[in-house]
Design an enzyme around this catalytic site. Structure first.
Site, mmCIF file in Angstrom:
data_model
loop_
_atom_site.group_PDB
_atom_site.id
_atom_site.type_symbol
_atom_site.label_atom_id
_atom_site.label_comp_id
_atom_site.label_asym_id
_atom_site.label_seq_id
_atom_site.Cartn_x
_atom_site.Cartn_y
_atom_site.Cartn_z
ATOM 1 N N GLY A 107 -2.546 1.142 5.852
ATOM 2 C CA GLY A 107 -1.697 0.352 6.722
ATOM 3 C C GLY A 107 -0.331 1.002 6.829
ATOM 4 N N TYR A 108 0.454 0.535 7.779
ATOM 5 C CA TYR A 108 1.788 1.094 8.010
ATOM 6 C C TYR A 108 2.824 -0.010 7.942
ATOM 7 C CZ TYR A 108 -0.204 5.547 9.112
ATOM 8 O OH TYR A 108 -0.859 6.750 9.008
#
Length: 156
Positions: free
Chosen positions: A28-29
């Site tokens: 994820g970011y």
């Protein structure tokens, strides 16, 4: 600080699968901009936090830190988008390691091969399963894919 120098290609056919080792990856970011991104990655019971920054050409600054898995899970929940899930196949061809990412979920069907180089003009042998180079096409960066579908496809 490490510097990452890599080239990316779309993959054609299935020949790359022979002899590959595979591991699932979830990432994820926390944020992503044209200049810097912050990624959380879970793979093989480990977790990392990675910051990547822009440079000219193929090189990018890369800072990567091991973090507790519980922290990674908590940070993943802060991401604006659902995580990317993919299978990473490690393929050795002509003495070089290729990382072939086979995306699942909403990116199913997308397969990208990456090779890390020691210097930007390093010569390497191209496997027959390499398609179009997408190194300079930001749409194929994981930090862009997380917010979109596969480049060039229409939303359903």
């Amino acid at each position: 600080m490490a510097i990452e120098i890599e080239r990316k290609f779309l993959v054609v056919g299935e020949a790359w699968r022979r002899g590959a080792t595979v591991k699932p990856i979830e990432q994820g970011y926390l944020f992503s901009s044209p200049m810097v991104s912050a990624r959380i990655r879970l793979v093989d019971g480990t977790a990392t936090l990675t910051l990547k920054g822009e440079r000219a050409g193929l090189a990018r600054d890369e800072f990567e830190y091991a973090i507790p898995i519980a922290d990674a899970r908590d940070l993943m929940r802060l991401s604006q988008h659902p995580p990317i899930v993919k299978l990473r196949h490690e393929v050795v061809y002509a003495g070089k390691l290729w990382e072939v990412d086979e995306f699942t979920g909403r990116h199913a069907g997308l397969v990208i091969a990456e090779i890390e180089l020691d210097h930007a003009d390093e010569v390497f042998e191209r496997p027959s399963w390499l398609g179009q180079e997408v190194t300079h096409d930001r749409r194929y960066r994981n930090s862009a894919l997380i917010a979109s579908g596969i480049p060039g496809e229409q939303a359903a």
